[in-house]
Design a protein around this motif. Structure first.
Motif, PDB file in Angstrom:
ATOM      1  N   ALA A 117       0.820  -1.215   0.000  1.00 46.71           N
ATOM      2  CA  ALA A 117       0.000   0.000   0.000  1.00 46.71           C
ATOM      3  C   ALA A 117       0.857   1.271   0.000  1.00 46.71           C
ATOM      4  N   GLY A 118       2.169   1.102   0.207  1.00 50.96           N
ATOM      5  CA  GLY A 118       3.062   2.253   0.251  1.00 50.96           C
ATOM      6  C   GLY A 118       3.087   2.948   1.596  1.00 50.96           C
ATOM      7  N   TYR A 119       2.548   2.290   2.631  1.00 51.30           N
ATOM      8  CA  TYR A 119       2.475   2.890   3.965  1.00 51.30           C
ATOM      9  C   TYR A 119       3.779   2.735   4.741  1.00 51.30           C
ATOM     10  N   ILE A 120       4.544   1.711   4.423  1.00 52.07           N
ATOM     11  CA  ILE A 120       5.834   1.505   5.090  1.00 52.07           C
ATOM     12  C   ILE A 120       6.891   1.117   4.053  1.00 52.07           C
ATOM     13  N   GLU A 121       8.141   1.314   4.426  1.00 49.71           N
ATOM     14  CA  GLU A 121       9.289   0.827   3.653  1.00 49.71           C
ATOM     15  C   GLU A 121       9.896  -0.327   4.433  1.00 49.71           C
ATOM     16  N   VAL A 122      10.330  -1.348   3.716  1.00 47.86           N
ATOM     17  CA  VAL A 122      10.938  -2.516   4.343  1.00 47.86           C
ATOM     18  C   VAL A 122      12.359  -2.641   3.810  1.00 47.86           C
ATOM     19  N   ARG A 123      13.303  -2.722   4.731  1.00 49.51           N
ATOM     20  CA  ARG A 123      14.704  -2.881   4.356  1.00 49.51           C
ATOM     21  C   ARG A 123      15.222  -4.168   4.981  1.00 49.51           C
ATOM     22  N   LYS A 124      15.714  -5.079   4.132  1.00 48.63           N
ATOM     23  CA  LYS A 124      16.264  -6.354   4.611  1.00 48.63           C
ATOM     24  C   LYS A 124      17.757  -6.370   4.317  1.00 48.63           C
ATOM     25  N   PHE A 125      18.511  -6.812   5.310  1.00 49.89           N
ATOM     26  CA  PHE A 125      19.961  -6.853   5.147  1.00 49.89           C
ATOM     27  C   PHE A 125      20.562  -7.832   6.148  1.00 49.89           C
ATOM     28  N   ILE A 126      21.847  -8.076   5.984  1.00 57.65           N
ATOM     29  CA  ILE A 126      22.581  -8.949   6.911  1.00 57.65           C
ATOM     30  C   ILE A 126      23.401  -8.059   7.836  1.00 57.65           C
ATOM     31  N   ASP A 127      23.223  -8.257   9.129  1.00 53.73           N
ATOM     32  CA  ASP A 127      23.947  -7.514  10.156  1.00 53.73           C
ATOM     33  C   ASP A 127      24.898  -8.503  10.817  1.00 53.73           C
ATOM     34  N   GLY A 128      26.157  -8.468  10.397  1.00 57.31           N
ATOM     35  CA  GLY A 128      27.099  -9.503  10.840  1.00 57.31           C
ATOM     36  C   GLY A 128      26.712 -10.801  10.162  1.00 57.31           C
ATOM     37  N   LYS A 129      26.240 -11.754  10.942  1.00 58.11           N
ATOM     38  CA  LYS A 129      25.765 -13.019  10.387  1.00 58.11           C
ATOM     39  C   LYS A 129      24.256 -13.157  10.516  1.00 58.11           C
ATOM     40  N   ARG A 130      23.601 -12.098  11.031  1.00 55.54           N
ATOM     41  CA  ARG A 130      22.171 -12.146  11.306  1.00 55.54           C
ATOM     42  C   ARG A 130      21.364 -11.395  10.262  1.00 55.54           C
ATOM     43  N   PRO A 131      20.341 -12.030   9.703  1.00 53.01           N
ATOM     44  CA  PRO A 131      19.456 -11.274   8.814  1.00 53.01           C
ATOM     45  C   PRO A 131      18.576 -10.344   9.644  1.00 53.01           C
ATOM     46  N   ARG A 132      18.367  -9.132   9.137  1.00 57.48           N
ATOM     47  CA  ARG A 132      17.513  -8.162   9.840  1.00 57.48           C
ATOM     48  C   ARG A 132      16.514  -7.566   8.870  1.00 57.48           C
ATOM     49  N   THR A 133      15.364  -7.239   9.399  1.00 54.81           N
ATOM     50  CA  THR A 133      14.328  -6.533   8.651  1.00 54.81           C
ATOM     51  C   THR A 133      13.973  -5.296   9.458  1.00 54.81           C
ATOM     52  N   VAL A 134      14.098  -4.146   8.816  1.00 56.51           N
ATOM     53  CA  VAL A 134      13.820  -2.881   9.477  1.00 56.51           C
ATOM     54  C   VAL A 134      12.685  -2.190   8.719  1.00 56.51           C
ATOM     55  N   LEU A 135      11.739  -1.655   9.472  1.00 53.57           N
ATOM     56  CA  LEU A 135      10.558  -1.018   8.908  1.00 53.57           C
ATOM     57  C   LEU A 135      10.579   0.468   9.205  1.00 53.57           C
ATOM     58  N   LYS A 136      10.046   1.240   8.255  1.00 54.89           N
ATOM     59  CA  LYS A 136       9.959   2.684   8.425  1.00 54.89           C
ATOM     60  C   LYS A 136       8.653   3.147   7.800  1.00 54.89           C
ATOM     61  N   ILE A 137       7.935   4.032   8.498  1.00 49.96           N
ATOM     62  CA  ILE A 137       6.686   4.558   7.954  1.00 49.96           C
ATOM     63  C   ILE A 137       7.017   5.592   6.873  1.00 49.96           C
ATOM     64  N   THR A 138       6.193   5.654   5.845  1.00 51.74           N
ATOM     65  CA  THR A 138       6.377   6.600   4.748  1.00 51.74           C
ATOM     66  C   THR A 138       5.461   7.810   4.950  1.00 51.74           C
ATOM     67  N   PRO A 139       5.704   8.887   4.218  1.00 54.67           N
ATOM     68  CA  PRO A 139       4.760  10.020   4.270  1.00 54.67           C
ATOM     69  C   PRO A 139       3.335   9.596   3.888  1.00 54.67           C
ATOM     70  N   THR A 140       3.202   8.681   2.951  1.00 54.97           N
ATOM     71  CA  THR A 140       1.883   8.158   2.579  1.00 54.97           C
ATOM     72  C   THR A 140       1.240   7.453   3.771  1.00 54.97           C
ATOM     73  N   GLY A 141       2.034   6.695   4.514  1.00 45.42           N
ATOM     74  CA  GLY A 141       1.537   6.001   5.694  1.00 45.42           C
ATOM     75  C   GLY A 141       1.103   6.967   6.786  1.00 45.42           C
ATOM     76  N   ILE A 142       1.860   8.038   6.953  1.00 44.32           N
ATOM     77  CA  ILE A 142       1.506   9.051   7.954  1.00 44.32           C
ATOM     78  C   ILE A 142       0.184   9.709   7.578  1.00 44.32           C
ATOM     79  N   ASP A 143       0.055  10.081   6.300  1.00 43.32           N
ATOM     80  CA  ASP A 143      -1.193  10.703   5.830  1.00 43.32           C
ATOM     81  C   ASP A 143      -2.378   9.761   6.006  1.00 43.32           C
ATOM     82  N   ALA A 144      -2.191   8.484   5.659  1.00 42.54           N
ATOM     83  CA  ALA A 144      -3.269   7.498   5.777  1.00 42.54           C
ATOM     84  C   ALA A 144      -3.692   7.338   7.234  1.00 42.54           C
ATOM     85  N   PHE A 145      -2.726   7.301   8.145  1.00 44.07           N
ATOM     86  CA  PHE A 145      -3.038   7.176   9.566  1.00 44.07           C
ATOM     87  C   PHE A 145      -3.825   8.391  10.058  1.00 44.07           C
TER      88      PHE A 145
END
Length: 94
Positions: free
Chosen positions: A53-81
């Motif tokens: 829906a474009g409400y959040i951004e999802v960033r997946k990456f490896i941190d050392g040996k651990r996979p991580r998923t980090v979420l961030k709200i977008t301006p569209t998500g803020i407006d929708a909320f």
């Protein structure tokens, strides 16, 4: 007349995710999972819907040996909320 509520945000879990992201610049999947009490699979499904829906951004990456998923709200998500909250307030006032 009552305004339609956003079906993306009307889910309790998705509303919780967006609410948590509003108060943080970004949040880790594990943090969101702990705060919402969702299972990993259930949370992944809700994250996918919010991302599509474009409400959040999802960033997946490896941190050392651990996979991580980090979420961030977008301006569209803020407006929708904000629109969702206004619609709820209209329901309360009528």
């Amino acid at each position: 007349m009552f305004k339609d509520l956003d079906p993306i945000l009307h889910s309790q879990q998705r509303l919780a995710i967006v609410s948590l992201l509003l108060s943080a610049e970004e949040a880790d999947f594990v943090y969101i999972k702990e705060k919402t009490g969702a299972t990993a699979g259930n949370l992944s499904t809700h994250i996918e819907k919010l991302n599509e829906a474009g409400y959040i951004e999802v960033r997946k990456f490896i941190d050392g040996k651990r996979p991580r998923t980090v979420l961030k709200i977008t301006p569209t998500g803020i407006d929708a909320f904000e629109e969702y909250v206004k619609a709820l307030q209209d329901y309360i006032r009528k």
